[in-house]
Design a protein around this motif. Structure first.
Motif, PDB file in Angstrom:
ATOM      1  N   MET A   1     -20.417 -72.140  59.565  1.00 25.75           N
ATOM      2  CA  MET A   1     -19.962 -73.097  60.559  1.00 25.75           C
ATOM      3  C   MET A   1     -20.079 -72.532  61.967  1.00 25.75           C
ATOM      4  O   MET A   1     -19.583 -73.110  62.920  1.00 25.75           O
ATOM      5  CB  MET A   1     -18.519 -73.500  60.308  1.00 25.75           C
ATOM      6  N   SER A   2     -20.705 -71.394  62.108  1.00 27.31           N
ATOM      7  CA  SER A   2     -20.787 -70.761  63.402  1.00 27.31           C
ATOM      8  C   SER A   2     -21.434 -71.691  64.417  1.00 27.31           C
ATOM      9  O   SER A   2     -22.409 -72.371  64.128  1.00 27.31           O
ATOM     10  CB  SER A   2     -21.590 -69.469  63.285  1.00 27.31           C
ATOM     11  N   GLY A   3     -20.878 -71.695  65.627  1.00 31.18           N
ATOM     12  CA  GLY A   3     -21.468 -72.469  66.702  1.00 31.18           C
ATOM     13  C   GLY A   3     -20.758 -73.763  66.999  1.00 31.18           C
ATOM     14  O   GLY A   3     -20.991 -74.357  68.046  1.00 31.18           O
ATOM     15  N   ALA A   4     -19.907 -74.255  66.131  1.00 32.32           N
ATOM     16  CA  ALA A   4     -19.179 -75.500  66.371  1.00 32.32           C
ATOM     17  C   ALA A   4     -17.882 -75.186  67.091  1.00 32.32           C
ATOM     18  O   ALA A   4     -17.102 -74.353  66.656  1.00 32.32           O
ATOM     19  CB  ALA A   4     -18.897 -76.214  65.052  1.00 32.32           C
ATOM     20  N   LYS A   5     -17.668 -75.852  68.227  1.00 35.93           N
ATOM     21  CA  LYS A   5     -16.448 -75.641  68.991  1.00 35.93           C
ATOM     22  C   LYS A   5     -15.323 -76.449  68.372  1.00 35.93           C
ATOM     23  O   LYS A   5     -15.398 -77.665  68.272  1.00 35.93           O
ATOM     24  CB  LYS A   5     -16.656 -76.050  70.443  1.00 35.93           C
ATOM     25  N   GLN A   6     -14.282 -75.773  67.938  1.00 37.62           N
ATOM     26  CA  GLN A   6     -13.175 -76.453  67.275  1.00 37.62           C
ATOM     27  C   GLN A   6     -12.134 -76.928  68.278  1.00 37.62           C
ATOM     28  O   GLN A   6     -12.076 -76.457  69.409  1.00 37.62           O
ATOM     29  CB  GLN A   6     -12.524 -75.514  66.263  1.00 37.62           C
ATOM     30  N   PRO A 211     -13.575 -64.873  41.511  1.00 36.37           N
ATOM     31  CA  PRO A 211     -14.181 -63.551  41.301  1.00 36.37           C
ATOM     32  C   PRO A 211     -13.600 -62.473  42.204  1.00 36.37           C
ATOM     33  O   PRO A 211     -13.841 -61.284  41.986  1.00 36.37           O
ATOM     34  CB  PRO A 211     -15.659 -63.797  41.644  1.00 36.37           C
ATOM     35  N   HIS A 212     -12.836 -62.874  43.193  1.00 40.27           N
ATOM     36  CA  HIS A 212     -12.241 -61.943  44.150  1.00 40.27           C
ATOM     37  C   HIS A 212     -11.091 -62.669  44.840  1.00 40.27           C
ATOM     38  O   HIS A 212     -10.843 -63.858  44.595  1.00 40.27           O
ATOM     39  CB  HIS A 212     -13.282 -61.485  45.179  1.00 40.27           C
ATOM     40  N   ARG A 213     -10.384 -61.953  45.695  1.00 36.46           N
ATOM     41  CA  ARG A 213      -9.352 -62.606  46.490  1.00 36.46           C
ATOM     42  C   ARG A 213     -10.000 -63.641  47.414  1.00 36.46           C
ATOM     43  O   ARG A 213     -11.064 -63.386  47.994  1.00 36.46           O
ATOM     44  CB  ARG A 213      -8.594 -61.580  47.327  1.00 36.46           C
ATOM     45  N   ILE A 214      -9.354 -64.787  47.563  1.00 36.89           N
ATOM     46  CA  ILE A 214      -9.847 -65.839  48.440  1.00 36.89           C
ATOM     47  C   ILE A 214      -9.008 -65.839  49.724  1.00 36.89           C
ATOM     48  O   ILE A 214      -7.809 -66.135  49.678  1.00 36.89           O
ATOM     49  CB  ILE A 214      -9.761 -67.220  47.767  1.00 36.89           C
ATOM     50  N   PRO A 215      -9.600 -65.503  50.860  1.00 40.59           N
ATOM     51  CA  PRO A 215      -8.828 -65.511  52.105  1.00 40.59           C
ATOM     52  C   PRO A 215      -8.332 -66.911  52.463  1.00 40.59           C
ATOM     53  O   PRO A 215      -9.083 -67.891  52.377  1.00 40.59           O
ATOM     54  CB  PRO A 215      -9.831 -65.008  53.150  1.00 40.59           C
ATOM     55  N   SER A 216      -7.082 -67.005  52.869  1.00 39.06           N
ATOM     56  CA  SER A 216      -6.555 -68.282  53.341  1.00 39.06           C
ATOM     57  C   SER A 216      -7.152 -68.656  54.687  1.00 39.06           C
ATOM     58  O   SER A 216      -7.286 -69.841  55.004  1.00 39.06           O
ATOM     59  CB  SER A 216      -5.028 -68.212  53.459  1.00 39.06           C
ATOM     60  N   PHE A 217      -7.491 -67.650  55.481  1.00 42.03           N
ATOM     61  CA  PHE A 217      -8.139 -67.876  56.778  1.00 42.03           C
ATOM     62  C   PHE A 217      -9.290 -66.894  56.916  1.00 42.03           C
ATOM     63  O   PHE A 217      -9.197 -65.739  56.496  1.00 42.03           O
ATOM     64  CB  PHE A 217      -7.166 -67.662  57.942  1.00 42.03           C
ATOM     65  N   ALA A 218     -10.367 -67.367  57.527  1.00 51.04           N
ATOM     66  CA  ALA A 218     -11.478 -66.499  57.897  1.00 51.04           C
ATOM     67  C   ALA A 218     -11.930 -66.898  59.293  1.00 51.04           C
ATOM     68  O   ALA A 218     -11.883 -68.070  59.663  1.00 51.04           O
ATOM     69  CB  ALA A 218     -12.633 -66.621  56.910  1.00 51.04           C
ATOM     70  N   ASN A 219     -12.343 -65.915  60.064  1.00 52.87           N
ATOM     71  CA  ASN A 219     -12.809 -66.150  61.428  1.00 52.87           C
ATOM     72  C   ASN A 219     -14.247 -65.653  61.512  1.00 52.87           C
ATOM     73  O   ASN A 219     -14.505 -64.450  61.412  1.00 52.87           O
ATOM     74  CB  ASN A 219     -11.916 -65.413  62.434  1.00 52.87           C
ATOM     75  N   THR A 220     -15.177 -66.596  61.675  1.00 52.04           N
ATOM     76  CA  THR A 220     -16.594 -66.268  61.745  1.00 52.04           C
ATOM     77  C   THR A 220     -17.100 -66.578  63.145  1.00 52.04           C
ATOM     78  O   THR A 220     -17.257 -67.748  63.512  1.00 52.04           O
ATOM     79  CB  THR A 220     -17.399 -67.079  60.710  1.00 52.04           C
ATOM     80  N   ASP A 221     -17.317 -65.539  63.921  1.00 53.31           N
ATOM     81  CA  ASP A 221     -17.814 -65.712  65.298  1.00 53.31           C
ATOM     82  C   ASP A 221     -16.943 -66.686  66.086  1.00 53.31           C
ATOM     83  O   ASP A 221     -17.442 -67.538  66.830  1.00 53.31           O
ATOM     84  CB  ASP A 221     -19.270 -66.200  65.287  1.00 53.31           C
TER      85      ASP A 221
END
Length: 358
Positions: A1-6, A211-221
């Protein structure tokens, strides 16, 4: 989703009727009815056969394109109002809804039943093992349970006697609040939790555990994505797959407290015929408690779509749990026409009658 201004927001900063409500004009309704007539002229098509090409729209197609941008880089929610569903048979209402959704994204299977169109109705006495959307009462704040779903749609066929508002909050605003006040808890949420699906969904998919821990929040760029699903984390603990520490419980409660505080949430009441769309990556949603009718055919009834938007990038790899192959396995449970309201009501009525007779 990088590039979209939230656009993070708090309750005091937004008026959903001004910033998120579109009332269909007479011309738009006529266009939708023409599309339905065209669709019905192609024969008795099953829902997966309803595509944007087979539900042709002009100005309303442009509205749906604008809606996609609103969901991605605007407030993340919208309500479409004014469709006169009393003019149409319930099955044609479902076709209209599915047709509109096809201009927004690709419908996804929602459970082991194979349903492409979910029916949000309290049938807990008929399906005691069903997920929350098939039960009544209040729903805690969450995102819907697959990372493959970019947009959640809800359309109201029948209202409750009272209550049942859609409660929403900006996950991005909550992320920013935690970063400013409790970075220690945000770090826990960014590490994430082990997830476990429900029994039937996991059996049909061939896999219960993430398969692994699922982050509740992630920050991508600089772009925040949310996968807050505490029921899956709690289920994993209850099954013995993991354990939740005191600080992990505190982090979960911190999100829930913010999301249900007057500062952050807004309630959107459904009128009959309303269609709500939510960005499943940036909007937490729940439901207020409600009073329902007792007869099955008069209960609060919403139809749900899960949509994948093809031109949205995938979630960060760390937040990926579901797979397309699991969607295919779930789809094996589907029967033609099974999601049409008339079919659903007939099947549920038959099950209820059998239970009462037995």
């Amino acid at each position: 989703m990088s590039g979209a201004k939230q656009m993070p927001w708090k309750a005091s900063q937004i008026d959903w009727r001004r910033q998120g409500l579109h009332v269909f004009t007479a011309a738009e309704i006529a266009e939708i009815e023409t599309a339905l007539k065209h669709l019905r002229g192609l024969g008795d098509l099953d829902l997966p056969q309803i595509t944007a090409d087979r539900f042709p729209l002009g100005e309303v197609a442009g509205l749906m394109r604008d809606l996609r941008r609103t969901l991605r880089s605007g407030p993340g929610f919208a309500m479409l109002r004014g469709l006169p569903i009393e003019r149409y048979a319930p099955d044609d209402v479902a076709r209209i809804y599915f047709g509109l959704g096809s201009h927004l994204g690709v419908p996804m299977v929602q459970s082991y039943l194979g349903d492409l169109l979910g029916h949000v109705i309290n049938v807990a006495e008929i399906e005691p093992k069903s997920r929350g959307y098939r039960k009544g009462g209040e729903l805690a704040m969450h995102v819907d349970s697959t990372d493959l779903c970019d947009v959640v749609g809800l359309m109201c066929l029948r209202r409750s006697l009272s209550g049942g508002a859609s409660r929403i909050a900006s996950a991005t605003a909550i992320y920013e609040a935690l970063r400013a006040t409790r970075p220690d808890l945000l770090a826990v949420l960014e590490r994430g939790f082990q997830f476990r699906r429900g029994e039937e969904d996991g059996r049909a998919a061939g896999r219960w555990l993430s398969p692994h821990r699922i982050p509740s929040f992630a920050n991508t760029d600089g772009e925040v994505s949310c996968y807050f699903l505490p029921t899956y984390a709690i289920r994993a603990e209850q099954a013995g797959d993991s354990s939740l520490s005191e600080v992990e419980w505190e982090a979960i409660y911190a999100v829930e407290k913010l999301a249900t505080s007057d500062e952050f949430f807004i309630d959107m009441d459904f009128d009959v015929g309303d269609i709500q769309f939510l960005n499943n990556r940036t909007i937490l949603h729940g439901r207020t408690d409600y009073v329902d009718e007792k007869p099955l055919e008069r209960r609060r009834h919403l139809m749900r779509l899960w949509l994948r938007v093809p031109d949205w990038p995938a979630l960060p790899q760390a937040q990926q749990f579901s797979t397309p192959s699991e969607q295919s396995l779930w789809a094996q449970g589907r029967r033609p026409m099974m999601e049409l309201p008339s079919v659903q009501l007939a099947e549920l009525t038959g099950k209820l009658a059998a239970q009462q007779a037995g």
